[in-house]
Design a protein around this motif. Structure first.
Motif, PDB file in Angstrom:
ATOM      1  N   SER A 102      35.940  18.980 -14.553  1.00  0.00           N
ATOM      2  CA  SER A 102      36.082  17.907 -15.547  1.00  0.00           C
ATOM      3  C   SER A 102      36.407  18.525 -16.911  1.00  0.00           C
ATOM      4  CB  SER A 102      34.772  17.122 -15.653  1.00  0.00           C
ATOM      5  OG  SER A 102      33.805  17.899 -16.340  1.00  0.00           O
ATOM      6  N   THR A 103      36.685  17.669 -17.885  1.00  0.00           N
ATOM      7  CA  THR A 103      37.028  18.184 -19.214  1.00  0.00           C
ATOM      8  C   THR A 103      35.906  19.060 -19.782  1.00  0.00           C
ATOM      9  OG1 THR A 103      36.274  16.055 -20.089  1.00  0.00           O
ATOM     10  CG2 THR A 103      38.641  16.339 -19.836  1.00  0.00           C
TER      11      THR A 103
ATOM     12  N   HIS B  10      42.302  20.404 -14.513  1.00  0.00           N
ATOM     13  CA  HIS B  10      41.571  19.171 -14.190  1.00  0.00           C
ATOM     14  C   HIS B  10      42.004  18.735 -12.793  1.00  0.00           C
ATOM     15  CE1 HIS B  10      40.166  15.022 -14.517  1.00  0.00           C
ATOM     16  NE2 HIS B  10      39.418  15.440 -15.525  1.00  0.00           N
TER      17      HIS B  10
ATOM     18  N   SER C 198      35.142  12.997 -12.369  1.00  0.00           N
ATOM     19  CA  SER C 198      35.767  14.265 -11.953  1.00  0.00           C
ATOM     20  C   SER C 198      34.712  15.365 -11.827  1.00  0.00           C
ATOM     21  CB  SER C 198      36.838  14.680 -12.965  1.00  0.00           C
ATOM     22  OG  SER C 198      36.267  14.748 -14.241  1.00  0.00           O
TER      23      SER C 198
ATOM     24  N   ASN D  38      37.579   5.988 -13.546  1.00  0.00           N
ATOM     25  CA  ASN D  38      38.823   5.481 -14.145  1.00  0.00           C
ATOM     26  C   ASN D  38      39.317   4.257 -13.360  1.00  0.00           C
ATOM     27  OD1 ASN D  38      38.412   8.233 -14.895  1.00  0.00           O
ATOM     28  ND2 ASN D  38      40.537   8.379 -15.582  1.00  0.00           N
TER      29      ASN D  38
ATOM     30  N   ASP E 292      32.698  14.496 -21.347  1.00  0.00           N
ATOM     31  CA  ASP E 292      33.521  13.944 -20.274  1.00  0.00           C
ATOM     32  C   ASP E 292      32.966  12.566 -19.911  1.00  0.00           C
ATOM     33  OD1 ASP E 292      31.320  14.361 -18.563  1.00  0.00           O
ATOM     34  OD2 ASP E 292      32.155  16.188 -17.686  1.00  0.00           O
ATOM     35  N   SER E 293      33.585  11.921 -18.936  1.00  0.00           N
ATOM     36  CA  SER E 293      33.197  10.541 -18.628  1.00  0.00           C
ATOM     37  C   SER E 293      31.731  10.452 -18.216  1.00  0.00           C
ATOM     38  CB  SER E 293      34.053   9.987 -17.495  1.00  0.00           C
ATOM     39  OG  SER E 293      35.393  10.170 -17.774  1.00  0.00           O
TER      40      SER E 293
ATOM     41  N   HIS F 285      35.487  10.866 -26.426  1.00  0.00           N
ATOM     42  CA  HIS F 285      35.952  11.686 -25.302  1.00  0.00           C
ATOM     43  C   HIS F 285      36.721  12.890 -25.860  1.00  0.00           C
ATOM     44  CE1 HIS F 285      38.405  12.834 -21.774  1.00  0.00           C
ATOM     45  NE2 HIS F 285      37.297  12.521 -21.131  1.00  0.00           N
TER      46      HIS F 285
ATOM     47  N   TYR G 120      39.543  13.881 -25.364  1.00  0.00           N
ATOM     48  CA  TYR G 120      40.975  13.675 -25.618  1.00  0.00           C
ATOM     49  C   TYR G 120      41.257  12.934 -26.929  1.00  0.00           C
ATOM     50  CZ  TYR G 120      41.558  14.611 -20.536  1.00  0.00           C
ATOM     51  OH  TYR G 120      41.547  15.157 -19.282  1.00  0.00           O
TER      52      TYR G 120
ATOM     53  N   GLU H 188      42.823  16.033 -11.555  1.00  0.00           N
ATOM     54  CA  GLU H 188      43.890  15.035 -11.472  1.00  0.00           C
ATOM     55  C   GLU H 188      45.266  15.689 -11.403  1.00  0.00           C
ATOM     56  OE1 GLU H 188      43.468  12.408 -14.810  1.00  0.00           O
ATOM     57  OE2 GLU H 188      41.450  11.811 -14.236  1.00  0.00           O
TER      58      GLU H 188
ATOM     59  N   HIS I 164      48.279  14.108 -16.127  1.00  0.00           N
ATOM     60  CA  HIS I 164      48.020  15.252 -15.241  1.00  0.00           C
ATOM     61  C   HIS I 164      48.989  15.331 -14.057  1.00  0.00           C
ATOM     62  CE1 HIS I 164      44.219  14.815 -17.416  1.00  0.00           C
ATOM     63  NE2 HIS I 164      44.117  16.116 -17.252  1.00  0.00           N
TER      64      HIS I 164
END
Ligand code: 13P
Ligand code: SF4
Length: 309
Positions: free
Chosen positions: A216-217, A200, A130, A115, A41-42, A25, A27, A202, A177
Motif C-alpha cells: 500500500s502507499t 503498488h 491494498s 475503492n 493509506d486507506s 491521503h 496522494y 494496482e 497504476h
C-alpha cells in the motif's frame, strides 16, 4: 488595518472553531498533507476516522474514502473539498451489476476493495484495502468461492499470493497504476541501475514482477524509509514523494510517468486544493450525506475487515 491571514492560518482557525480533524491521503498536494492531523493509506485513514471524537472530519482524499469515514462516524459531519474527486475503480463497478452477480452466485463471498461506492460496500461480505487484501482473502474458508472486486491487478496479485483458485476477479482498473508500463520501468532501471523498485499492487503484473517490494502507499513509504538503501524507483502516485522526502531527505526517489497523462498524479485526488478545503470547513459543504439504512448495511463489511488483525 487587521493583518491579512494566510490561507493556512484560515484553515487552522476554522479547524479549531469546527472541532475538526483533517485527514489526508498520501496522494494529496504537499501543502494539504502539511496541514493534516493524519496522513495515510486507506486503511490507516479508516482507523483514524474511527478513533476521532471531534465534530467534523475534513477528508482530503476521494469520495469513496470520505464515504467510509462517514459510515464509521455517522453522527459526525464529513466534508470533502471537491465532490468530483472520484475514482476509476468506483466507476468500473456499479452496484446494480454487483447485485445481479449476487443473485446468480449466492454461494460466493464478495470481497470488495475499499475503492468502491458505499452501495457496493453494502452488497459485500467483507472489505479489504491494498494493505490487507491477502490477509482478508486468507481469512475466508478455502472451500468458499470468492468474487474479488473491482481491481483486476490487485485481484490477480492476491490470487497469486494466496494460491486461491476459486476466485473470480472483476475487470476494473486504476487509470493511474494500470497505465504504468513495464518498458518505462525498464528505462528507469537502466537510468538508475542501483535503485530498488517499490510498487503498488494496482500496477500491471509485468510491473509487479520487476518490483522488490509490493504494498500500500504507507507500506511503500515505510519500506523505502527503513530499507538500508539510498535510491528507489517508486511505482505509485507521486504524492507519496512528500512523506518520502520528509522522512528520508538523504535518499533519492524516482517516479515513472504513466501512459495516460505522462505524469504519475491521480486527476481525482488532485482536484482538492487548499482553497476548497478552507471553503469546505467554512461552509460545512460539500458534505457526505448517506441514508441510515445504507450506512448500517455498509458498516458490517467494513467492521469485519477492521476486525481481521
Ligand atoms: P492505498 O490504500 O494504498 O493508500 O491506495 C489507495 C488508492 O487509491 C491507490 O490508488
Ligand atoms: Fe482511484 Fe487510481 Fe486515483 Fe487511487 S490513484 S483514487 S485507484 S483513480
Amino acid at each position: 488595518m487587521p493583518a491579512v491571514q494566510s490561507i493556512t492560518e484560515e484553515i487552522l482557525d476554522l479547524k479549531r472553531q469546527r472541532r475538526a480533524m483533517i485527514l489526508a491521503h498520501h496522494y494529496q498536494d504537499s501543502e494539504i498533507q502539511d496541514l493534516a492531523d493524519a496522513i495515510g493509506d486507506s486503511l490507516e485513514l479508516s482507523r483514524a476516522a474511527q478513533k476521532f471524537d471531534g465534530d467534523v472530519i475534513a477528508f482530503c482524499g476521494v469520495v469513496f474514502m470520505a464515504e467510509t469515514a462517514k459510515v464509521l462516524n455517522p453522527a459526525r459531519t464529513v466534508v470533502l473539498p471537491d465532490l468530483e474527486a472520484g475514482c476509476s475503480l468506483v466507476d468500473a463497478c456499479p452496484a446494480p451489476r454487483v447485485r445481479v452477480f449476487r443473485e446468480r452466485h449466492p454461494d460466493h463471498a464478495i470481497v470488495s476493495y475499499i475503492n468502491t461506492s458505499v452501495e457496493v460496500k453494502a452488497e459485500s461480505d467483507i472489505l479489504c484495502t491494498s494493505r490487507n487484501a491477502v490477509k482478508i482473502v486468507n481469512s475466508i474458508p478455502a472451500e468458499k468461492p470468492i468474487l474479488f472486486l473491482p481491481d483486476i491487478n490487485l485481484g490477480n496479485y492476491v490470487k497469486q499470493q494466496t494460491g486461491r483458485e476459486n476466485m473470480k476477479i472483476w475487470q476494473g482498473s486504476c487509470i493511474v497504476h494500470a497505465t504504468f508500463a513495464a518498458r518505462r520501468l525498464t528505462s528507469a532501471r537502466a537510468a538508475h541501475p542501483t535503485a530498488l523498485v517499490a510498487a503498488h499492487p494496482e500496477c500491471p503484473p509485468d510491473v509487479l514482477a520487476m518490483a522488490d517490494f509490493i504494498g500500500s502507499t504507507s507500506a511503500i513509504v515505510d519500506w523505502c524509509v527503513t530499507t538500508p538503501h539510498d535510491e528507489f524507483i517508486v511505482m505509485t502516485e507521486s504524492g507519496v514523494g512528500h512523506s518520502l522526502r520528509l522522512r528520508a531527505p538523504e535518499k533519492n526517489f524516482h517516479f515513472v510517468p504513466n501512459e495516460n497523462c505522462n505524469c504519475s498524479e491521480c486527476p481525482y485526488m488532485r482536484r482538492n486544493t487548499l482553497e476548497k478545503l478552507r471553503d469546505a470547513l467554512a461552509n460545512l459543504s460539500p458534505r457526505i450525506e448517506l441514508e441510515p439504512e445504507l450506512i448500517e448495511r455498509a458498516r458490517l463489511p467494513i467492521e469485519r475487515m477492521l476486525a481481521v488483525r
